[in-house]
Design an enzyme around this catalytic site. Structure first.
Site, PDB file in Angstrom:
ATOM      1  N   ASP A 254       0.861  -1.175   0.000  1.00  0.00           N
ATOM      2  CA  ASP A 254       0.000   0.000   0.000  1.00  0.00           C
ATOM      3  C   ASP A 254       0.901   1.231   0.000  1.00  0.00           C
ATOM      4  O   ASP A 254       1.751   1.380   0.881  1.00  0.00           O
ATOM      5  CB  ASP A 254      -0.896   0.007   1.243  1.00  0.00           C
ATOM      6  CG  ASP A 254      -1.938  -1.115   1.194  1.00  0.00           C
ATOM      7  OD1 ASP A 254      -1.966  -1.838   0.190  1.00  0.00           O
ATOM      8  OD2 ASP A 254      -2.697  -1.258   2.162  1.00  0.00           O
TER       9      ASP A 254
ATOM     10  N   ASP B 226     -14.064  -5.099  -3.716  1.00  0.00           N
ATOM     11  CA  ASP B 226     -14.094  -5.181  -2.250  1.00  0.00           C
ATOM     12  C   ASP B 226     -15.503  -5.621  -1.869  1.00  0.00           C
ATOM     13  O   ASP B 226     -16.448  -4.841  -1.998  1.00  0.00           O
ATOM     14  CB  ASP B 226     -13.782  -3.816  -1.619  1.00  0.00           C
ATOM     15  CG  ASP B 226     -12.336  -3.378  -1.872  1.00  0.00           C
ATOM     16  OD1 ASP B 226     -11.508  -4.243  -2.205  1.00  0.00           O
ATOM     17  OD2 ASP B 226     -12.048  -2.174  -1.753  1.00  0.00           O
TER      18      ASP B 226
END
Lengths: 200, 252
Positions: free
Chosen positions: B11, B130
């Site tokens: 990330d 997601d």
């Protein structure tokens, strides 16, 4: 000096990065003189066969590639490997460079297409100079939906995907890798280094 | 046969690696290029950069991260986060990315999937989903780091994304993410049964057994983890050695 042939069909950056990393000198070019003067040639390629052949013709590079590939180490990568054969069925029947006997056809197998990911090399020709230091079952990275169909003397390595896919082919000075050596980790770098070693 | 892939995810925020836990509470850690090199040495089959930079102006930093990584790391690189146009795809692919992952932009404009696939090929278009389980047992696709429920059925969306030209589905279970209790096997099985492209399992792994379990009990082609590798609780090499012992094909 290796000439990476730039004919507008291919991501050249990864190949350049890998050669730089290995300390091999190269230039990216579509100039006939530069291709004639180079000590080795790399033909990358991403996309579709007919479009790539058309671009090679438009660039006026078909003849010079055919002439030079038999004089010095030449490596076609992915679509650049498929272009080495006589013809392809992709979309429409298209003639290739005819440097190696065989044709290119859609992969027919029970698995997902494209054949994308890391697959194992089954080495057929242990004397291949590009496979020096490479072990049976080492993995390399593939992304393709079409495959070459060719015969034993030209097959240096295959991989199994329900069907035996030619992974590395060669005929004299002409080599072709269906996988992406520039994306195949240490094994791929070794193969490129071996190619670099053939180049004066 | 193809190997099952192990994919560490980095990330990245403003050019630095961070890791959120359950999508909140982000810690700052290292240099993305160094992290990617380390993962590559450990045997990562692919590396994902997820750009969580908030503003558009700062997004060009991810292009530099990709360009610098591609000079030193020779396995496929995937970039996701904030990509909203074919031009964004082009910039990342030119910098050396092999695949680009889209999430909320694809939900907002599903035609982006086919536009990108037509121009660059399906193999470089990853649709990230997601998913979160609803009370009625269905799964919804969430966006904005898991804050907004789109109301879209996640399984149907995965199928549609493939039909539109996605080459791969990166499926994160919001319920499992951060829990370390294992991948969300029911969700993965539902999605794997309706798509014809590779599925990357994401969210929930905490132990070696979770990796073998996901490959033994679902058709997932790859497993992705971020914090587990980032905080060195496990290395990519340990995971692959474990999978090899379980007779799951991996690149070692």
């Amino acid at each position: 000096m290796i000439a990476i042939i730039d004919y507008g069909a291919g991501n050249l950056f990864s190949v350049q990065n890998a050669l730089s990393y290995l300390g091999l000198s190269f230039q990216v070019t579509k100039d006939k003189k530069a291709i004639e003067n180079a000590d080795g040639l790399i033909l990358p390629g991403v996309g579709a066969f007919p479009d790539a052949m058309e671009k090679l013709k438009e660039s006026g590079l078909v003849e010079v590639i055919k002439n030079e590939a038999v004089k010095k180490p030449f490596l076609g990568i992915c679509l650049g490997m498929q272009l080495l054969f006589e013809e392809s069925d992709e979309f429409t029947l298209t003639h290739g460079l005819s440097l190696i006997p065989g044709r290119v056809e859609k992969i027919v197998c029970p698995y997902k297409i494209p054949h994308m990911g890391w697959n194992h090399l089954e080495i057929q020709n242990t004397d291949s100079p590009l496979l020096y230091g490479i072990k049976q079952n080492d993995s390399v990275y593939f992304v393709h939906s079409y495959m070459a169909k060719t015969t034993a003397p030209y097959l240096s390595a295959v991989c199994d995907y329900g069907v035996k896919i030619p992974a590395l082919v060669e005929r004299g000075t002409v080599f072709g890798a269906q996988f992406h050596p520039e994306k195949s980790g240490e094994v791929g770098l070794r193969i490129l280094k071996n190619f670099g070693g053939l180049v004066k | 046969m193809l190997n099952k892939r192990i994919i560490p995810c980095l990330d990245v925020k403003d050019g630095k690696v961070v890791k959120g836990i359950n999508f909140v509470g982000i810690k700052d850690v290292g240099d993305p290029v160094e992290c990617a090199e380390m993962y590559s040495r450990q045997g990562a089959d692919e590396i994902v950069f997820l750009d969580i930079t908030a503003t558009h102006e700062e997004r060009k930093t991810i292009v530099d991260v990709v360009r610098n990584t591609a000079k030193k790391v020779f396995v496929p690189l995937t970039v996701g986060g904030g990509i909203s146009s074919v031009e964004d795809f082009a910039a990342l692919l030119r910098a050396g990315a092999d695949k680009v992952s889209i999430n909320s932009a694809a939900l907002k404009d599903p035609a982006l999937i086919s536009k990108a696939a037509d121009r660059f090929g399906s193999q470089c278009v990853v649709v990230a989903i997601d998913a979160k389980k609803m009370e009625d047992g269905s799964y919804h696709a969430f966006v904005a780091g898991g804050r907004i429920d789109t109301g879209v059925d996640a399984v149907a969306w995965a199928k549609e994304a493939c039909e539109r030209g996605a080459g791969e589905i990166l499926l994160t279970s919001m319920d499992a993410d951060g829990t370390k209790k294992g991948f969300d096997l029911p969700l993965l099985n539902e999605v794997c049964s309706v798509v014809t492209v590779p599925v990357i399992a994401s969210g929930g792994c905490g132990t070696l057994e979770h990796f073998s379990e996901v490959f033994e009990k679902t058709d997932a082609d790859a497993a992705l983890a971020a914090s587990l590798f980032h905080y060195r609780e496990l290395t990519v090499g340990e995971v692959k050695t474990h999978l090899r012992e379980k007779n799951i094909p991996v690149r070692l």
